[in-house]
Design an enzyme around this catalytic site. Structure first.
Site, PDB file in Angstrom:
ATOM      1  N   ASP A 238      37.930  27.004  44.470  1.00 47.71           N
ATOM      2  CA  ASP A 238      37.239  26.728  43.208  1.00 47.71           C
ATOM      3  C   ASP A 238      37.414  25.282  42.744  1.00 47.71           C
ATOM      4  OD1 ASP A 238      39.932  27.068  42.528  1.00 47.71           O
ATOM      5  OD2 ASP A 238      39.573  28.749  41.178  1.00 47.71           O
ATOM      6  N   GLY A 404      36.649  24.882  32.340  1.00 45.48           N
ATOM      7  CA  GLY A 404      36.720  25.509  31.028  1.00 45.48           C
ATOM      8  C   GLY A 404      37.574  24.751  30.034  1.00 45.48           C
TER       9      GLY A 404
END
Length: 470
Positions: A238, A404
């Site tokens: 990721d 995020g």
């Protein structure tokens, strides 16, 4: 009619399905499905429920059919280091252990009986973390040798899920580098190292680059989800996908991929496998197009996430930031990378005990706990920048924060102030964007990484934080 691509981005705490397409030269994202994730405790160990996770992948794919937005291709990314072993029939052997499980304790010493720590770093360029796959496999060899002996294939989690979709086993490069078993020179599995450790080298298939087609959905999957599409390798670690989405120009190499972990580093053409990098616990994980991500793993927002859960999610992250700012004069700080914060029974109490042990003022209120976390993170970022610049001989004027955590305005400003650098924050969905970029480059709707990054820059809002002058 738009051509859609589907990114399945699974993090340690949640997963999401993001449809992407190009419109007037900009990338447009649509989140169509989201689900919770987390390790579960089973027989005293922390494990992943891969069966449930795969069902969530399928559920999200079905949503495409419901929306009449059929993707041309799909790709899956997850966190690194965790894996499955398959037998000759393609069935999972044993449990799929989570990286926070404690069974790897002392397995570093078992590995070092074969190859010492310095030689291992010179050979792989990967930082020592007790959850690295090299130590997980040693734990398996010592504790459950019959499983390793029965294995016919080793797959990282994204590779496993894509195998379930296509029936084809393929290993992706960027995620594989997190195992500490890949050579930065050959950019393939270090077969000699595998043999030295007595890990069966035949279970490791050749590594493939992002943009490689795995195959089409197998017939039973096509029938279940209601359509057919290609499955394509993205940068399936990721962080590797997130770094692809950096809206940066040449020379703006410093980044923080901010989420449960804060991955702070630069992109380089060659790995730094020197002794200073080893002692600083820097890693050289694989990136898109054979680049390396020279970075340090910092505990990240895991600490504040844990505190929030201990408060039964009573407060939003924005509210926790407000409480932290109100207590900004609270003086205590912690080493966010200390192992006591890896998987404590209670994060709040772990922070208080650390402060007691180091003879600092003990935080009592939620705001004091939050300010200790946020300010300690910013301090760690500042220290890490100094190390990166010393080790590489380069200077960086700004920091890109993606993921995020780029939405954490308070932490972004603290980072700018602590480092004295301008901070660019965004995009927040960097991992899914990078996943989509690899698919779009493969499909030739974006020519290369440079064009794709320019597309990101004009597609998403990027906030700027200037360091406050003292």
């Amino acid at each position: 009619m738009s051509t859609y691509y589907l990114a399945v981005d699974i993090g340690a705490s949640s997963g999401r399905h993001m449809l992407g397409h190009l419109e007037d030269g900009k990338m447009v994202l649509e989140e169509i499905y989201r689900f919770e994730n987390g390790m579960v405790r089973k027989d005293g160990h922390l494990v992943w429920d891969t069966q449930r996770l795969f069902q969530e992948i399928v559920n999200g794919m079905k949503r495409c059919k419901e929306l009449h937005k059929i993707p041309k291709s799909i790709s899956i990314d997850t966190w690194g280091v965790d894996y499955v072993l398959l037998d000759e029939e393609g069935k999972v052997l044993g449990e799929t252990y989570g990286y926070r499980d404690s069974r790897t304790a002392s397995m570093d010493q078992e590995v070092y009986e074969t190859i010492d720590e310095t030689a291992l770093y010179q050979r792989t360029g990967i930082q020592k973390q007790m959850f690295n796959t090299i130590y997980q496999l040693m734990a398996l060899k010592k504790q459950e040798p019959e499983i390793l002996e029965a294995a016919d294939a080793f797959l990282m989690l994204p590779d496993y899920f894509q195998y379930l979709l296509t029936g084809k086993k393929m290993s992706e490069y960027t995620d594989a580098t997190s195992t500490q078993l890949v050579s930065p020179i050959s950019v393939q599995w270090d077969l000699e190292l595998l043999q030295m450790l007595d890990y069966p080298d035949y279970i490791f298939s050749p590594l493939q680059m992002p943009g490689t087609e795995v195959g089409m959905l197998k017939p039973e999957m096509e029938q279940e989800v209601g359509f057919s599409c290609q499955v394509v390798l993205c940068a399936s670690h990721d962080t590797a996908s997130a770094v692809m989405a950096l809206p940066k120009e040449e020379g703006e190499g410093l980044y923080i991929s901010s989420g449960t972990w804060s991955l702070m580093g630069i992109e380089t053409a060659e790995a730094f496998c020197d002794e200073n990098s080893r002692k600083g616990n820097f890693t050289n994980e694989g990136g898109y197009d054979y680049h390396f991500r020279y970075l340090k793993n910092i505990m990240g927002l895991w600490m504040i996430q844990s505190v929030r859960h201990e408060l039964d999610d009573k407060y939003s992250f924005a509210e926790l930031c407000e409480m932290a700012e109100a207590c900004k004069e609270f003086p205590s700080r912690v080493d966010v990378n200390d192992e006591v914060f890896m998987a404590p029974e209670n994060m709040t109490e772990a922070i208080r005990e650390y402060c007691r042990h180091t003879k600092q003022q003990v935080p009592e209120t939620t705001g004091e706990i939050a300010t200790v976390i946020y300010q300690s993170l910013a301090k760690s970022y500042q220290q890490t920048i100094e190390e990166i610049e010393a080790n590489t001989g380069q200077h960086f004027d700004c920091i890109h924060i993606i993921g995020g955590g780029s939405n954490a305005a308070y932490l972004n400003q603290l980072t700018a102030d602590a480092t004295g650098r301008r901070v660019y924050a965004g995009p927040s969905e960097a991992t899914a964007i990078g996943n989509l970029m690899a698919q779009m480059i493969k499909d030739q709707v974006l020519s290369d990484l440079t064009e794709a990054r320019r597309c990101v820059k004009r597609s998403f809002e990027i906030a700027v934080y200037e360091p406050l002058k003292n």
